[in-house]
Write a protein that holds these residues in place. Structure first.
Motif, mmCIF file in Angstrom:
data_model
loop_
_atom_site.group_PDB
_atom_site.id
_atom_site.type_symbol
_atom_site.label_atom_id
_atom_site.label_comp_id
_atom_site.label_asym_id
_atom_site.label_seq_id
_atom_site.Cartn_x
_atom_site.Cartn_y
_atom_site.Cartn_z
ATOM 1 N N ASN A 83 19.525 32.559 -2.596
ATOM 2 C CA ASN A 83 18.509 32.850 -3.670
ATOM 3 C C ASN A 83 18.867 33.035 -5.001
ATOM 4 O O ASN A 83 18.619 32.772 -6.047
ATOM 5 C CB ASN A 83 17.179 33.510 -3.334
ATOM 6 C CG ASN A 83 15.876 33.131 -4.157
ATOM 7 O OD1 ASN A 83 15.662 32.285 -4.673
ATOM 8 N ND2 ASN A 83 15.217 34.332 -4.206
ATOM 9 N N ARG A 86 20.995 30.585 -6.797
ATOM 10 C CA ARG A 86 20.129 29.451 -7.218
ATOM 11 C C ARG A 86 19.383 29.891 -8.369
ATOM 12 O O ARG A 86 19.075 29.123 -9.493
ATOM 13 C CB ARG A 86 18.912 29.167 -6.294
ATOM 14 C CG ARG A 86 17.957 27.860 -6.555
ATOM 15 C CD ARG A 86 17.152 27.697 -5.551
ATOM 16 N NE ARG A 86 16.087 28.760 -5.500
ATOM 17 C CZ ARG A 86 15.008 29.173 -6.378
ATOM 18 N NH1 ARG A 86 14.527 28.499 -7.376
ATOM 19 N NH2 ARG A 86 14.139 29.997 -5.919
ATOM 20 N N ARG A 87 18.988 31.055 -8.656
ATOM 21 C CA ARG A 87 18.362 31.881 -9.967
ATOM 22 C C ARG A 87 19.502 31.605 -11.007
ATOM 23 O O ARG A 87 18.978 31.284 -12.073
ATOM 24 C CB ARG A 87 17.743 33.081 -9.649
ATOM 25 C CG ARG A 87 16.509 32.993 -8.750
ATOM 26 C CD ARG A 87 15.875 34.325 -8.622
ATOM 27 N NE ARG A 87 14.405 34.414 -8.072
ATOM 28 C CZ ARG A 87 13.899 35.548 -7.859
ATOM 29 N NH1 ARG A 87 14.023 36.610 -8.102
ATOM 30 N NH2 ARG A 87 12.677 35.281 -7.402
ATOM 31 N N GLU A 88 20.460 31.972 -10.612
ATOM 32 C CA GLU A 88 21.488 32.208 -11.682
ATOM 33 C C GLU A 88 21.694 30.820 -12.114
ATOM 34 O O GLU A 88 21.928 30.647 -13.653
ATOM 35 C CB GLU A 88 22.878 32.771 -11.095
ATOM 36 C CG GLU A 88 22.596 34.029 -10.813
ATOM 37 C CD GLU A 88 24.051 34.748 -10.029
ATOM 38 O OE1 GLU A 88 25.033 33.802 -10.320
ATOM 39 O OE2 GLU A 88 24.052 35.977 -9.892
ATOM 40 N N ARG A 89 21.861 29.700 -11.462
ATOM 41 C CA ARG A 89 22.033 28.404 -12.052
ATOM 42 C C ARG A 89 20.734 27.745 -12.930
ATOM 43 O O ARG A 89 20.980 27.293 -13.959
ATOM 44 C CB ARG A 89 22.265 27.382 -10.895
ATOM 45 C CG ARG A 89 23.620 27.556 -10.187
ATOM 46 C CD ARG A 89 23.811 26.264 -9.142
ATOM 47 N NE ARG A 89 22.834 26.526 -8.014
ATOM 48 C CZ ARG A 89 23.103 26.877 -6.641
ATOM 49 N NH1 ARG A 89 24.410 26.609 -6.344
ATOM 50 N NH2 ARG A 89 22.112 26.918 -5.905
ATOM 51 N N LYS A 90 19.606 28.307 -12.230
ATOM 52 C CA LYS A 90 18.577 27.861 -13.205
ATOM 53 C C LYS A 90 18.577 28.318 -14.588
ATOM 54 O O LYS A 90 18.025 27.833 -15.545
ATOM 55 C CB LYS A 90 17.156 28.248 -12.184
ATOM 56 C CG LYS A 90 15.939 27.853 -13.105
ATOM 57 C CD LYS A 90 14.764 28.456 -12.048
ATOM 58 C CE LYS A 90 13.415 28.158 -12.764
ATOM 59 N NZ LYS A 90 12.299 28.710 -12.090
ATOM 60 N N TRP A 91 18.863 29.974 -14.727
ATOM 61 C CA TRP A 91 18.709 30.514 -15.910
ATOM 62 C C TRP A 91 20.082 29.953 -16.750
ATOM 63 O O TRP A 91 19.797 29.745 -18.047
ATOM 64 C CB TRP A 91 18.945 32.030 -15.692
ATOM 65 C CG TRP A 91 17.846 32.577 -14.977
ATOM 66 C CD1 TRP A 91 16.672 32.340 -15.107
ATOM 67 C CD2 TRP A 91 17.795 33.944 -14.468
ATOM 68 N NE1 TRP A 91 15.855 33.200 -14.373
ATOM 69 C CE2 TRP A 91 16.697 34.223 -14.087
ATOM 70 C CE3 TRP A 91 18.925 34.825 -14.086
ATOM 71 C CZ2 TRP A 91 16.246 35.198 -13.279
ATOM 72 C CZ3 TRP A 91 18.480 35.825 -13.131
ATOM 73 C CH2 TRP A 91 17.355 36.126 -12.761
ATOM 74 N N ARG A 93 21.053 26.730 -16.866
ATOM 75 C CA ARG A 93 20.682 25.515 -17.237
ATOM 76 C C ARG A 93 19.626 25.864 -18.457
ATOM 77 O O ARG A 93 19.765 25.201 -19.358
ATOM 78 C CB ARG A 93 19.758 24.598 -16.241
ATOM 79 C CG ARG A 93 20.888 23.984 -15.299
ATOM 80 C CD ARG A 93 20.376 23.114 -14.208
ATOM 81 N NE ARG A 93 19.216 23.829 -13.675
ATOM 82 C CZ ARG A 93 19.151 24.127 -12.201
ATOM 83 N NH1 ARG A 93 20.232 23.947 -11.819
ATOM 84 N NH2 ARG A 93 18.013 24.566 -11.716
ATOM 85 N N GLN A 94 18.738 26.787 -18.355
ATOM 86 C CA GLN A 94 17.682 27.020 -19.355
ATOM 87 C C GLN A 94 18.525 27.697 -20.806
ATOM 88 O O GLN A 94 18.094 27.177 -21.898
ATOM 89 C CB GLN A 94 16.727 28.296 -18.769
ATOM 90 C CG GLN A 94 15.655 27.622 -17.877
ATOM 91 C CD GLN A 94 14.833 28.637 -17.330
ATOM 92 O OE1 GLN A 94 15.060 29.854 -17.669
ATOM 93 N NE2 GLN A 94 13.905 28.385 -16.466
ATOM 94 N N ARG A 97 20.122 24.523 -22.418
ATOM 95 C CA ARG A 97 19.111 23.729 -23.231
ATOM 96 C C ARG A 97 18.629 24.363 -24.525
ATOM 97 O O ARG A 97 18.497 23.958 -25.597
ATOM 98 C CB ARG A 97 18.053 23.545 -22.202
ATOM 99 C CG ARG A 97 18.091 22.536 -20.979
ATOM 100 C CD ARG A 97 16.653 22.375 -20.398
ATOM 101 N NE ARG A 97 17.078 21.960 -18.911
ATOM 102 C CZ ARG A 97 16.230 21.928 -18.051
ATOM 103 N NH1 ARG A 97 15.217 22.825 -18.132
ATOM 104 N NH2 ARG A 97 16.675 21.846 -16.504
#
Length: 100
Positions: A83, A86-91, A93-94, A97
């Protein structure tokens, strides 16, 4: 002074005995309800419950429970690690962007 009738004496004796029994009962309840004694009973019950859960009828240690507990802990640790990744990858990507 007049003599008491036997029925009156019996009634007085019955009342005295009942009063003594009640006083003894109240004393016992007072000792049982003392916070120190309640904590001691609960502690002993918890120790007995833990011992019963971790030992078999022969008094030997039940390793199956420890293996299952270890597997459960490992599973929880694995979920936490996955988890967090997954959060690190999401951050990441943000942030990517926003940097455009």
């Amino acid at each position: 002074m007049s003599e008491k009738a036997p029925s009156e004496l019996k009634l007085e004796n019955d009342i005295t005995e009942a009063r003594d029994r009640l006083a003894t009962t109240i004393d016992e309840l007072t000792v049982r309800a003392a916070p120190k004694n309640v904590v001691a009973r609960q502690t002993e019950a918890a120790k007995k419950g833990f011992y019963d859960a971790t030992h078999d009828d022969k008094g030997e240690l039940r390793t199956d429970i420890f293996v299952a507990a270890g597997a459960a802990v490992a599973g929880v640790v694995l979920l936490v690690v996955l988890n967090s990744r997954r959060r690190e990858r999401k951050w990441a990507r943000q942030r990517a962007r926003r940097s455009w």
